[in-house]
Design a protein around this motif. Structure first.
Motif, PDB file in Angstrom:
ATOM      1  N   VAL A   1       1.642   6.498   4.089  1.00  0.00           N
ATOM      2  CA  VAL A   1       0.960   7.764   4.340  1.00  0.00           C
ATOM      3  C   VAL A   1       1.934   8.858   4.763  1.00  0.00           C
ATOM      4  O   VAL A   1       1.783  10.020   4.358  1.00  0.00           O
ATOM      5  N   LEU A   2       2.949   8.529   5.548  1.00  0.00           N
ATOM      6  CA  LEU A   2       3.851   9.550   6.075  1.00  0.00           C
ATOM      7  C   LEU A   2       4.576  10.337   4.979  1.00  0.00           C
ATOM      8  O   LEU A   2       4.610  11.566   5.051  1.00  0.00           O
ATOM      9  N   PRO A   3       5.151   9.700   3.955  1.00  0.00           N
ATOM     10  CA  PRO A   3       5.772  10.510   2.898  1.00  0.00           C
ATOM     11  C   PRO A   3       4.770  11.390   2.151  1.00  0.00           C
ATOM     12  O   PRO A   3       5.093  12.523   1.780  1.00  0.00           O
ATOM     13  N   LEU A   4       3.546  10.899   1.950  1.00  0.00           N
ATOM     14  CA  LEU A   4       2.535  11.727   1.296  1.00  0.00           C
ATOM     15  C   LEU A   4       2.170  12.921   2.174  1.00  0.00           C
ATOM     16  O   LEU A   4       1.990  14.040   1.673  1.00  0.00           O
ATOM     17  N   ALA A   5       2.072  12.708   3.482  1.00  0.00           N
ATOM     18  CA  ALA A   5       1.769  13.810   4.398  1.00  0.00           C
ATOM     19  C   ALA A   5       2.901  14.832   4.418  1.00  0.00           C
ATOM     20  O   ALA A   5       2.654  16.043   4.460  1.00  0.00           O
ATOM     21  N   ARG A   6       4.140  14.357   4.373  1.00  0.00           N
ATOM     22  CA  ARG A   6       5.275  15.284   4.329  1.00  0.00           C
ATOM     23  C   ARG A   6       5.247  16.151   3.083  1.00  0.00           C
ATOM     24  O   ARG A   6       5.498  17.349   3.154  1.00  0.00           O
ATOM     25  N   VAL A   7       4.947  15.546   1.941  1.00  0.00           N
ATOM     26  CA  VAL A   7       4.878  16.315   0.700  1.00  0.00           C
ATOM     27  C   VAL A   7       3.751  17.331   0.772  1.00  0.00           C
ATOM     28  O   VAL A   7       3.896  18.471   0.339  1.00  0.00           O
TER      29      VAL A   7
ATOM     30  N   ILE B   1      -7.359   4.216  -2.030  1.00  0.00           N
ATOM     31  CA  ILE B   1      -7.528   3.220  -3.094  1.00  0.00           C
ATOM     32  C   ILE B   1      -6.426   2.168  -3.038  1.00  0.00           C
ATOM     33  O   ILE B   1      -6.667   0.996  -3.310  1.00  0.00           O
ATOM     34  N   THR B   2      -5.223   2.559  -2.657  1.00  0.00           N
ATOM     35  CA  THR B   2      -4.161   1.559  -2.562  1.00  0.00           C
ATOM     36  C   THR B   2      -4.391   0.606  -1.392  1.00  0.00           C
ATOM     37  O   THR B   2      -3.756  -0.443  -1.330  1.00  0.00           O
ATOM     38  N   ARG B   3      -5.277   0.949  -0.479  1.00  0.00           N
ATOM     39  CA  ARG B   3      -5.584   0.066   0.644  1.00  0.00           C
ATOM     40  C   ARG B   3      -6.737  -0.891   0.364  1.00  0.00           C
ATOM     41  O   ARG B   3      -7.064  -1.725   1.190  1.00  0.00           O
ATOM     42  N   LEU B   4      -7.354  -0.786  -0.791  1.00  0.00           N
ATOM     43  CA  LEU B   4      -8.385  -1.747  -1.149  1.00  0.00           C
ATOM     44  C   LEU B   4      -7.742  -3.123  -1.328  1.00  0.00           C
ATOM     45  O   LEU B   4      -6.595  -3.231  -1.763  1.00  0.00           O
TER      46      LEU B   4
ATOM     47  N   LEU C   1       2.677  11.269  -6.140  1.00  0.00           N
ATOM     48  CA  LEU C   1       1.836  10.152  -6.565  1.00  0.00           C
ATOM     49  C   LEU C   1       2.560   9.282  -7.588  1.00  0.00           C
ATOM     50  O   LEU C   1       2.505   8.060  -7.527  1.00  0.00           O
ATOM     51  N   LEU C   2       3.246   9.914  -8.535  1.00  0.00           N
ATOM     52  CA  LEU C   2       3.996   9.136  -9.530  1.00  0.00           C
ATOM     53  C   LEU C   2       5.130   8.346  -8.893  1.00  0.00           C
ATOM     54  O   LEU C   2       5.467   7.261  -9.356  1.00  0.00           O
ATOM     55  N   ASP C   3       5.732   8.884  -7.849  1.00  0.00           N
ATOM     56  CA  ASP C   3       6.794   8.159  -7.157  1.00  0.00           C
ATOM     57  C   ASP C   3       6.261   6.843  -6.584  1.00  0.00           C
ATOM     58  O   ASP C   3       6.908   5.803  -6.707  1.00  0.00           O
ATOM     59  N   ASP C   4       5.074   6.887  -6.008  1.00  0.00           N
ATOM     60  CA  ASP C   4       4.483   5.654  -5.497  1.00  0.00           C
ATOM     61  C   ASP C   4       4.044   4.730  -6.620  1.00  0.00           C
ATOM     62  O   ASP C   4       4.096   3.506  -6.491  1.00  0.00           O
ATOM     63  N   VAL C   5       3.597   5.290  -7.736  1.00  0.00           N
ATOM     64  CA  VAL C   5       3.232   4.460  -8.888  1.00  0.00           C
ATOM     65  C   VAL C   5       4.459   3.720  -9.404  1.00  0.00           C
ATOM     66  O   VAL C   5       4.409   2.527  -9.707  1.00  0.00           O
ATOM     67  N   ILE C   6       5.580   4.401  -9.479  1.00  0.00           N
ATOM     68  CA  ILE C   6       6.813   3.780  -9.955  1.00  0.00           C
ATOM     69  C   ILE C   6       7.271   2.685  -8.995  1.00  0.00           C
ATOM     70  O   ILE C   6       7.774   1.639  -9.418  1.00  0.00           O
ATOM     71  N   LYS C   7       7.080   2.889  -7.700  1.00  0.00           N
ATOM     72  CA  LYS C   7       7.466   1.872  -6.715  1.00  0.00           C
ATOM     73  C   LYS C   7       6.590   0.630  -6.807  1.00  0.00           C
ATOM     74  O   LYS C   7       6.968  -0.424  -6.329  1.00  0.00           O
ATOM     75  N   GLY C   8       5.416   0.744  -7.394  1.00  0.00           N
ATOM     76  CA  GLY C   8       4.565  -0.420  -7.604  1.00  0.00           C
ATOM     77  C   GLY C   8       3.577  -0.673  -6.493  1.00  0.00           C
ATOM     78  O   GLY C   8       3.441  -1.806  -6.044  1.00  0.00           O
ATOM     79  N   VAL C   9       2.877   0.356  -6.033  1.00  0.00           N
ATOM     80  CA  VAL C   9       1.874   0.140  -4.998  1.00  0.00           C
ATOM     81  C   VAL C   9       0.664  -0.589  -5.585  1.00  0.00           C
ATOM     82  O   VAL C   9       0.501  -0.677  -6.798  1.00  0.00           O
ATOM     83  N   ARG C  10      -0.173  -1.084  -4.707  1.00  0.00           N
ATOM     84  CA  ARG C  10      -1.368  -1.821  -5.106  1.00  0.00           C
ATOM     85  C   ARG C  10      -2.357  -0.882  -5.802  1.00  0.00           C
ATOM     86  O   ARG C  10      -2.552   0.240  -5.360  1.00  0.00           O
ATOM     87  N   HIS C  11      -2.975  -1.325  -6.870  1.00  0.00           N
ATOM     88  CA  HIS C  11      -3.949  -0.549  -7.657  1.00  0.00           C
ATOM     89  C   HIS C  11      -3.377   0.809  -8.066  1.00  0.00           C
ATOM     90  O   HIS C  11      -4.025   1.841  -7.944  1.00  0.00           O
ATOM     91  N   ARG C  12      -2.159   0.830  -8.550  1.00  0.00           N
ATOM     92  CA  ARG C  12      -1.444   2.085  -8.738  1.00  0.00           C
ATOM     93  C   ARG C  12      -2.034   2.996  -9.797  1.00  0.00           C
ATOM     94  O   ARG C  12      -2.157   4.190  -9.569  1.00  0.00           O
ATOM     95  N   TRP C  13      -2.378   2.506 -10.969  1.00  0.00           N
ATOM     96  CA  TRP C  13      -2.902   3.381 -12.017  1.00  0.00           C
ATOM     97  C   TRP C  13      -4.320   3.853 -11.729  1.00  0.00           C
ATOM     98  O   TRP C  13      -4.613   5.042 -11.898  1.00  0.00           O
ATOM     99  N   PRO C  14      -5.233   2.989 -11.291  1.00  0.00           N
ATOM    100  CA  PRO C  14      -6.553   3.522 -10.914  1.00  0.00           C
ATOM    101  C   PRO C  14      -6.454   4.530  -9.761  1.00  0.00           C
ATOM    102  O   PRO C  14      -7.156   5.544  -9.759  1.00  0.00           O
TER     103      PRO C  14
ATOM    104  N   VAL D   1       0.852  -1.188   0.000  1.00  0.00           N
ATOM    105  CA  VAL D   1       0.000   0.000   0.000  1.00  0.00           C
ATOM    106  C   VAL D   1       0.892   1.244   0.000  1.00  0.00           C
ATOM    107  O   VAL D   1       2.073   1.180   0.328  1.00  0.00           O
ATOM    108  N   ALA D   2       0.319   2.362  -0.371  1.00  0.00           N
ATOM    109  CA  ALA D   2       1.074   3.621  -0.381  1.00  0.00           C
ATOM    110  C   ALA D   2       1.322   4.067   1.060  1.00  0.00           C
ATOM    111  O   ALA D   2       0.387   4.121   1.862  1.00  0.00           O
TER     112      ALA D   2
END
Length: 147
Positions: free
Chosen positions: A41-47, A137-140, A76-89, A38-39
């Motif tokens: 949360v802490l890095p997203l909150a920092r950004v 969505i990544t937590r689904l 968001l793209l950084d997490d997409v590149i890392k390969g989180v769950r349901h990344r493109w949706p 899953v993505a």
């Protein structure tokens, strides 16, 4: 020393081209057995906090939209590149929700006297909504694929 093959391409160039193709393929489609987390949360909150603070400080000197929107899309793209769950949706829905919330806040909040501050509330609320939607969505749960 590289060995030249028939078309003028060296075997080293072929390995590099194959590596590039694999990298691009991995960006869009992860291998089937790879774990998708899953993505975080802490890095997203920092950004988000950095974008909100830098946007508030930079009003008048720099366009706030550039700081907040580019920071949001990059995170968001950084997490997409890392390969989180349901990344493109999650990426598409996150950006859509962020844009929608930002537009609604801009329409609902009366504009301030200073035109530089007028877009700040919508951008900050929209970026927060984008991060929340992306992380949710990544937590689904993953859907098992039948073969």
């Amino acid at each position: 020393m590289a060995i030249t093959t028939g078309g003028g391409m060296t075997s080293y160039d072929g390995d590099r081209a194959r590596g590039f193709v694999e990298s691009v393929r991995r960006f869009f489609w992860l291998p089937p057995g790879e774990r998708r987390d899953v993505a975080p949360v802490l890095p997203l909150a920092r950004v988000w906090f950095f974008g909100a603070a830098a946007g508030a400080v930079a009003v008048g000197w720099f366009d706030v939209a550039v700081l907040v929107v580019v920071g949001t899309v990059y995170a968001l793209l950084d997490d997409v590149i890392k390969g989180v769950r349901h990344r493109w949706p999650a990426f598409v829905v996150g950006l859509g929700v962020g844009w929608s919330v930002g537009t609604l806040v801009d329409a609902g909040v009366p504009a301030s006297v200073d035109p530089d501050w007028a877009s700040c509330p919508g951008l900050v609320c929209g970026s927060l909504a984008a991060f929340v939607a992306f992380a949710a969505i990544t937590r689904l749960p993953e859907v098992p694929r039948s073969r």
